[in-house]
Design an enzyme around this catalytic site. Structure first.
Site, PDB file in Angstrom:
ATOM      1  N   HIS A 186       0.485  -1.163  -0.183  1.00 57.38           N
ATOM      2  CA  HIS A 186       0.059   0.276  -0.040  1.00 57.38           C
ATOM      3  C   HIS A 186       1.467   1.295  -0.058  1.00 57.38           C
ATOM      4  O   HIS A 186       0.497   1.771   0.479  1.00 57.38           O
ATOM      5  CB  HIS A 186      -1.206  -0.010   0.891  1.00 57.38           C
ATOM      6  N   SER A 316      16.895  16.804 -18.027  1.00 61.69           N
ATOM      7  CA  SER A 316      16.438  17.645 -17.875  1.00 61.69           C
ATOM      8  C   SER A 316      17.471  19.319 -18.507  1.00 61.69           C
ATOM      9  O   SER A 316      17.957  19.123 -18.942  1.00 61.69           O
ATOM     10  CB  SER A 316      16.299  18.704 -16.478  1.00 61.69           C
ATOM     11  N   LYS A 322      20.387  16.670 -13.599  1.00 61.10           N
ATOM     12  CA  LYS A 322      19.103  15.761 -13.472  1.00 61.10           C
ATOM     13  C   LYS A 322      18.683  14.488 -14.103  1.00 61.10           C
ATOM     14  O   LYS A 322      19.123  14.403 -15.458  1.00 61.10           O
ATOM     15  CB  LYS A 322      18.047  16.586 -13.802  1.00 61.10           C
ATOM     16  N   GLU A 329      10.683   4.946 -18.020  1.00 54.38           N
ATOM     17  CA  GLU A 329       9.242   4.846 -18.715  1.00 54.38           C
ATOM     18  C   GLU A 329       9.023   4.589 -19.970  1.00 54.38           C
ATOM     19  O   GLU A 329       7.454   4.619 -20.232  1.00 54.38           O
ATOM     20  CB  GLU A 329       9.488   7.085 -18.814  1.00 54.38           C
TER      21      GLU A 329
END
Length: 463
Positions: A186, A316, A322, A329
């Site tokens: 959860h 980025s 980054k 993805e």
């Protein structure tokens, strides 16, 4: 551009002089200027195998001369070599039976076979319908090509990709089996397990998907060939379907068979729906795996950060340094495409009317796209991400030691309610679990040391 004049039953058509297709292909090319999605080359290759097998079968039945059979076989082999890839221009959005793509293949093979006959100084002439399409109909050849293409790409492309990622997870599972980390259910802290155990779940998903694909794809070995127009086999020898299947087995090494019920084979695509269901299951699993990886690698300082993944490209255009989980993805986007394809295939397969389903091109287009995308993305994820997964042991140890769910180990000794009281006290006061346990008086320091041992909580022999 130079043209030549080709004829079909509707009249004359101008066809580019350098192309091998004929009038029927040209009509389809001009009448269906819809989208950019071309008939997949896997289907064209399957058709070439089918036309080669059909020529051999018809020759063995005494319906095709030696010269014609040999010319057709040679032309089909050249198509399979990729020499005529530019001569199959038709889009997916055409007649729903795939007739025009069948005729595209017939016309290209016929023209090339006639060149071969001419070179061999034969006076015979090959006709795309009478010879290349002998004993066949688009209604049985297109679904046959669908199954050949679908089975081939699953066996030759997707299953090897799954095996590669599985092997990587086996290696990581063994390598990280003694690294104890906190579990999560959860999205909340749970009892400990090892990083190797967590990865073993990913490995088992892939193994189960592979098994389901092997089992379900066996249904694709059933072929519609021999059913001709409506399943009765009109204009074909009763043994033609089985003879073609045997020749296809010789050509491909697979175990194709002519379907027992051609009426089913022409109008139903439940086999492809069934196999694509396993592709959807695989997509669901890789979605979960990719999401686990990007969550566990999140941060690197403000996320979970329990594992690190390769830095493949800047993440980025504005934030220097980054790095993003780009392979995860890509894999999750592929999964969503597969889910969409499954909906399209399921609906299209439900639209069989009487003796024919006329959604065949969109069914096979989406099926092949799913297989190719899954195979490519799984291989990319493996090569550019999974093989480079490494544990961040300091973060993992800190998360284990800070977790309140270690209190679960006290349940057998002091009961659920007292253990819950300890966890709530530690959370409220920001203390350690050990400090809270001793403060309540339910547990001594010695008992805590004896009962709270993460190694005993992961159920791993010898750890």
């Amino acid at each position: 551009m130079q043209f030549r004049i080709e004829k079909d039953t509707l009249g004359e058509m101008k066809v580019p002089a350098d192309k091998y297709w004929g009038a029927q292909t040209q009509r389809s090319k001009e009448n269906f200027k819809i989208g950019s999605e071309k008939m997949p080359m896997e289907v064209i290759q399957a058709f070439a195998q089918l036309k080669k097998a059909a020529a051999i079968a018809n020759h063995n039945l005494g319906k095709l001369s030696d010269a014609k059979k040999q010319a057709i076989v040679e032309a089909c082999e050249e198509v399979l070599e990729g020499r005529f890839d530019d001569h199959f221009p038709l889009v997916v959005w055409q007649t729903g039976s795939g007739t025009q793509s069948n005729m595209n293949v017939n016309e290209v093979i016929a023209r090339r076979a006639n060149e071969i006959l001419q070179k061999n100084e034969s006076k015979e002439h090959i006709h795309p319908n009478d010879d290349i399409n002998m004993s066949q109909s688009s209604n049985d050849t297109f679904p046959t090509a669908m199954h050949i293409a679908a089975y081939h790409v699953v066996q030759e492309k997707l299953l090897p990709a799954i095996a590669e990622l599985t092997d990587t997870f086996v290696q990581k599972e063994n390598e990280f089996m003694d690294i104890i980390k906190i579990g999560r259910t959860h999205l909340q802290d749970a009892t400990p397990l090892t990083l190797g155990q967590e990865i073993s779940g990913w490995r088992a998903m892939l193994e189960k998907s592979r098994k389901m694909l092997l089992e379900s794809s066996e249904h694709l070995l059933n072929l519609a060939i021999g059913g001709t127009a409506v399943g009765t086999g009109i204009n074909a020898d009763p043994s033609f379907g089985e003879k073609v299947a045997r020749e296809l087995n010789n050509l491909t090494g697979f175990s194709f068979r002519s379907s027992n019920n051609k009426f089913h084979a022409l109008t139903s695509h439940d086999e492809i729906v069934h196999v694509h269901g396993t592709l959807k299951a695989l997509a669901a699993d890789v979605m979960k795996i990719a999401n686990d990886v990007r969550w566990l690698a999140s941060g690197p300082r403000s996320g979970i950060g329990e594992i690190s993944i390769p830095a493949n490209e800047p993440g980025s255009s504005i934030m220097p340094g980054k790095v993003n989980p780009t392979q995860s993805e890509a894999l999750t986007m592929v999964a969503t495409q597969v889910f969409g394809n499954d909906a399209a295939i399921g609906f299209a397969a439900s639209q069989g009317n009487f003796e024919l389903n006329v959604f065949k091109p969109v069914i096979i287009y989406n099926f092949l796209q799913s297989v190719n995308l899954l195979a490519d993305s799984i291989r990319s994820f493996n090569t550019n991400c999974a093989v480079g997964i490494e544990p961040n042991k300091e973060v993992i140890d800190e998360n284990v030691n800070r977790s309140l769910m270690l209190v679960t180990a006290l349940n057998p000794y002091i009961g659920y309610e007292k253990a819950a009281e300890i966890a709530k006290l530690a959370f409220k006061e920001g203390s350690t679990l050990k400090e809270a346990a001793i403060k309540t008086g339910y547990v001594t320091e010695e008992q805590y040391q004896q009962w709270i041992d993460p190694k005993k909580m992961v159920n791993l022999k010898g750890l």
